[in-house]
Design an enzyme around this catalytic site. Structure first.
Site, PDB file in Angstrom:
ATOM      1  N   TYR A 193      29.637  36.728  10.447  1.00 54.90           N
ATOM      2  CA  TYR A 193      30.136  35.836   9.403  1.00 54.90           C
ATOM      3  C   TYR A 193      29.816  34.401   9.793  1.00 54.90           C
ATOM      4  CZ  TYR A 193      32.606  34.496   5.277  1.00 54.90           C
ATOM      5  OH  TYR A 193      32.885  33.976   4.047  1.00 54.90           O
ATOM      6  N   ARG A 246      27.938  28.241  -4.800  1.00 51.13           N
ATOM      7  CA  ARG A 246      28.466  27.321  -3.792  1.00 51.13           C
ATOM      8  C   ARG A 246      28.696  28.098  -2.493  1.00 51.13           C
ATOM      9  NH1 ARG A 246      32.439  25.888  -0.941  1.00 51.13           N
ATOM     10  NH2 ARG A 246      33.592  27.729  -1.635  1.00 51.13           N
ATOM     11  N   LYS A 264      32.015  39.551   4.206  1.00 52.72           N
ATOM     12  CA  LYS A 264      33.460  39.618   3.959  1.00 52.72           C
ATOM     13  C   LYS A 264      33.960  41.053   4.027  1.00 52.72           C
ATOM     14  CE  LYS A 264      34.806  35.313   2.842  1.00 52.72           C
ATOM     15  NZ  LYS A 264      35.974  34.590   3.336  1.00 52.72           N
ATOM     16  N   GLU A 336      34.326  34.922  -4.570  1.00 44.57           N
ATOM     17  CA  GLU A 336      33.858  34.260  -3.355  1.00 44.57           C
ATOM     18  C   GLU A 336      32.740  33.271  -3.668  1.00 44.57           C
ATOM     19  OE1 GLU A 336      34.691  33.561   0.422  1.00 44.57           O
ATOM     20  OE2 GLU A 336      35.551  35.325  -0.565  1.00 44.57           O
ATOM     21  N   ASP A 337      32.929  32.034  -3.250  1.00 46.98           N
ATOM     22  CA  ASP A 337      31.890  31.006  -3.312  1.00 46.98           C
ATOM     23  C   ASP A 337      31.346  30.754  -4.715  1.00 46.98           C
ATOM     24  OD1 ASP A 337      32.284  30.572  -0.676  1.00 46.98           O
ATOM     25  OD2 ASP A 337      30.416  31.444   0.026  1.00 46.98           O
ATOM     26  N   ASP A 359      39.353  33.727  -2.310  1.00 49.31           N
ATOM     27  CA  ASP A 359      39.535  33.406  -0.894  1.00 49.31           C
ATOM     28  C   ASP A 359      39.344  31.917  -0.622  1.00 49.31           C
ATOM     29  OD1 ASP A 359      40.093  34.243   1.765  1.00 49.31           O
ATOM     30  OD2 ASP A 359      37.970  34.048   2.251  1.00 49.31           O
ATOM     31  N   ASP A 360      38.455  31.270  -1.362  1.00 52.91           N
ATOM     32  CA  ASP A 360      38.208  29.839  -1.146  1.00 52.91           C
ATOM     33  C   ASP A 360      39.422  29.002  -1.537  1.00 52.91           C
ATOM     34  OD1 ASP A 360      35.377  30.200  -0.425  1.00 52.91           O
ATOM     35  OD2 ASP A 360      35.183  30.834  -2.501  1.00 52.91           O
ATOM     36  N   ASN A 501      32.489  24.621   6.434  1.00 47.57           N
ATOM     37  CA  ASN A 501      31.534  25.530   7.062  1.00 47.57           C
ATOM     38  C   ASN A 501      30.148  25.339   6.455  1.00 47.57           C
ATOM     39  OD1 ASN A 501      33.291  27.024   8.809  1.00 47.57           O
ATOM     40  ND2 ASN A 501      34.171  27.993   6.993  1.00 47.57           N
TER      41      ASN A 501
END
Length: 645
Positions: A193, A246, A264, A336-337, A359-360, A501
């Site tokens: 990850y 993103r 993930k 996610e993202d 999650d973000d 990150n």
């Protein structure tokens, strides 16, 4: 094992079905004929090949007479043997049928990542599953296999090479992959990850070998339910989905964002114990605005600009509807993202109709809140005694800010509108203040407080006088020496969290935070940093990694049969994680527990989340287990090898 591969009919007039479920006698032989089915006659219920158990000679004669083209036995094509499937005689532009029907045994067993054990097959298994001669004679333990793989992986100097070696292992031997990852989680987590997964996504087109999830593009609009049914596993419990707009702090990577859902879900299994067959990675490909990728010959996605507006919304709605139709009410969908505007809209739109989790926004908020609760033991007081300043007002920043305000409201019984005033945000235009309200996106408006405009971060620090500085900007080197020194001048123990990150995008490094604060900072980051020595004392930086939260959080939802996510579950997860930090961890300057205990941590988080779900009446798995921690541990997938009959 029986296999209807090309070689079956090369020299024999019968196909060996020995060891198959069709025969009780291991050495008995049945003759079989493969019949190519047209689309109209294909058995859609299970995709099986029809087997005709007439005589081998008759079957082959019928094939020669019309069922399949053959070549002259005297020809040099395919070694002079009959070409049953017509593959050798077909030209490159003629279609051929990729026949392959097999039971997990023999050579096929060694190519099945779900069941392959490599050299760990014992002698009895090798004999009964037709592996004799296919493996060297030695038999080794799974522990020795892990040791060997770790030795090999450590020979690579480039992290991306280690990542590729791990992905290759996952494709060959699934249980060994998870065993290795669990036994070496602190060393291997940065490989599978963040930060390495960021580089893997950037180069995904070049390193792509085999699909590890579903790719749903605009081309599949109107057929998404059919696409979902193409996935071989049917009992899916959790989906991680991205549209690649993103990816971490790297921007729009389009279809190549698939590395994120894959990574993930590997952690869902390794850290949270969700079985691999219940996990499904998905990438929604609506194009990319990344010109570099559009001009890259190795790019694997749609070569067009991103779809937006109604076209985008319709595709996502079809996807969410198809997921619920195919997998049911309790399927967990983790976003996610996604870019900020889509992330908030999707969470708001589907949060009341589906079991969804971002999650973000929510995972990051929960793990940061846990770190702040732990940090209070260093600096004293409670969260309500502190003032928080964020650099970054996107989905992560506003998500964390909201959860902090909710926790303070819960602790003090103050109205949420009042607790929000303890939190300030800085975006690309400066401090978010009420005079900017008209031009702000809707998710920023709750944080527009009364204050004069401030454009520079260091000025905001000096005027707001925060005790906690949190970076979610996605831009590296923004916590400058002047900013950190200003925090150190205001606070004896400044709390500095550089969360962006991957490592290259971190607002500052651990070394910078400790050196510029004279070793007084309480520091944590999104990506890992090595320990730092300052004036003879070793400081161990914490890592505010979402992997602390989402695996256990997801397990808690699944094991309780939860149908909706509630903010109180996120608070419960934060408190459960903070409770796992020991005095020994504090003595080393850590505000998070070590990852070496992550399965235990995940079980405690899952238990607290499930308990809150039962309390809120959102759990459907009844009756409630008496000991939720033990129940969580009993639900966890084990990567240890099983013995085969």
């Amino acid at each position: 094992m029986f296999s209807l591969s090309r070689s079956c009919y090369l020299n024999n007039t019968s196909v060996s079905l020995s060891g198959s479920p069709f025969s009780n006698n291991r050495r008995r032989r049945l003759t079989a004929k493969v019949v190519a089915l047209s689309t109209a006659n294909r058995d859609h219920s299970n995709g099986n090949v029809l087997i005709d158990t007439r005589s081998g000679a008759t079957a082959l004669q019928e094939m020669r007479d019309g069922y399949a083209e053959v070549v002259d036995p005297k020809s040099g094509v395919s070694g002079g043997v009959q070409d049953v499937y017509g593959e050798d005689t077909a030209t490159e532009d003629q279609p051929v049928t990729p026949w392959s029907v097999s039971v997990a045994s023999g050579y096929s067993l060694l190519r099945d990542p779900h069941h392959n054990k490599g050299l760990a097959f014992n002698e009895k298994e090798r004999d009964s599953h037709y592996l004799l001669g296919l493996l060297p004679p030695t038999v080794v333990s799974q522990e020795l296999q892990v040791k060997k793989m770790m030795h090999n992986i450590r020979q690579y100097q480039v992290p991306l090479q280690k990542y590729m070696a791990m992905m290759d292992l996952q494709e060959r031997n699934q249980k060994l992959f998870y065993k290795l990852l669990m036994d070496n989680v602190e060393e291997m987590l940065p490989i599978v990850y963040t930060p390495t997964v960021g580089e893997a996504c950037q180069k995904y087109g070049s390193i792509f070998n085999r699909p590890q999830g579903l790719f749903i593009s605009l081309k599949e609009k109107g057929k998404i339910l059919e696409v979902l049914r193409n996935w071989p596993e049917k009992n899916i419990q959790v989906i991680v989905v991205t549209d690649g707009e993103r990816i971490l702090g790297l921007g729009d990577l389009g279809c190549q964002g698939m590395g994120i859902p894959v990574g993930k879900l590997s952690l869902y299994t390794a850290l949270g114990g969700v079985r691999p067959s219940a996990c499904l990675p998905i990438t929604i490909d609506v194009g990319t605005n990344n010109e570099t990728l559009l001009n890259d010959e190795f790019y694997i996605g749609l070569r067009q600009k991103r779809a937006t507006g109604q076209e985008y919304a319709e595709l996502l709605h079809e996807f969410m509807s198809a997921v619920k139709q195919n997998y049911g009410e309790k399927i967990l969908v983790q976003f996610e993202d996604f870019a900020n505007h889509n992330a908030f809209n999707l969470l708001e739109k589907y949060g009341t109709t589906h079991l969804v989790f971002n999650d973000d926004i929510q995972g990051t908020a929960s793990v940061v809140l846990a770190g702040l609760i732990s940090a209070m033991k260093f600096v004293g007081g409670s969260l309500s005694d502190h003032k928080f300043l964020f650099l970054g007002a996107g989905e992560a920043g506003t998500g964390i800010a909201e959860l902090i305000a909710l926790e303070i409201s819960k602790q003090t019984n103050m109205p949420l509108e009042e607790t929000r005033k303890k939190v300030w945000l800085v975006d690309s235009k400066g401090l978010i203040v009420s005079s900017r309200a008209e031009s702000l996106q809707h998710f920023k408006k709750p944080w527009a407080h009364e204050h004069e405009p401030v454009t520079e971060l260091v000025d905001a620090v000096n005027k707001i006088k925060p005790t906690v500085l949190i970076g979610t900007s996605g831009t590296g080197k923004t916590f400058t020496k002047e900013v950190v020194e200003a925090m150190a001048a205001l606070n004896e123990k400044p709390i500095i969290l550089a969360l962006s990150n991957p490592t290259s995008q971190s607002e500052c490094t651990a070394e910078e935070a400790y050196n510029w604060s004279q070793g007084r900072a309480i520091f944590a980051s999104g990506s890992p940093f090595d320990p730092v020595e300052y004036e003879g004392k070793v400081h161990v930086p914490g890592q505010a990694n979402n992997a602390y939260i989402f695996p256990g959080f997801g397990l808690g939802l699944l094991m309780s049969g939860t149908i909706r996510v509630h903010d109180d579950m996120l608070l419960a997860a934060s408190e459960a994680l903070a409770a796992q930090v020991t005095q020994d961890n504090f003595d080393k300057g850590l505000i998070y527990p070590p990852f070496s205990n992550i399965r235990k941590i995940s079980a405690h988080i899952a238990a607290k989340v499930a308990a809150k779900s039962y309390e809120l009446g959102l759990a459907t798995r009844l009756p409630q287990p008496k000991d939720l921690i033990k129940y969580a541990e009993s639900c966890m997938y084990s990567p240890s090898y099983r013995t085969y009959r």
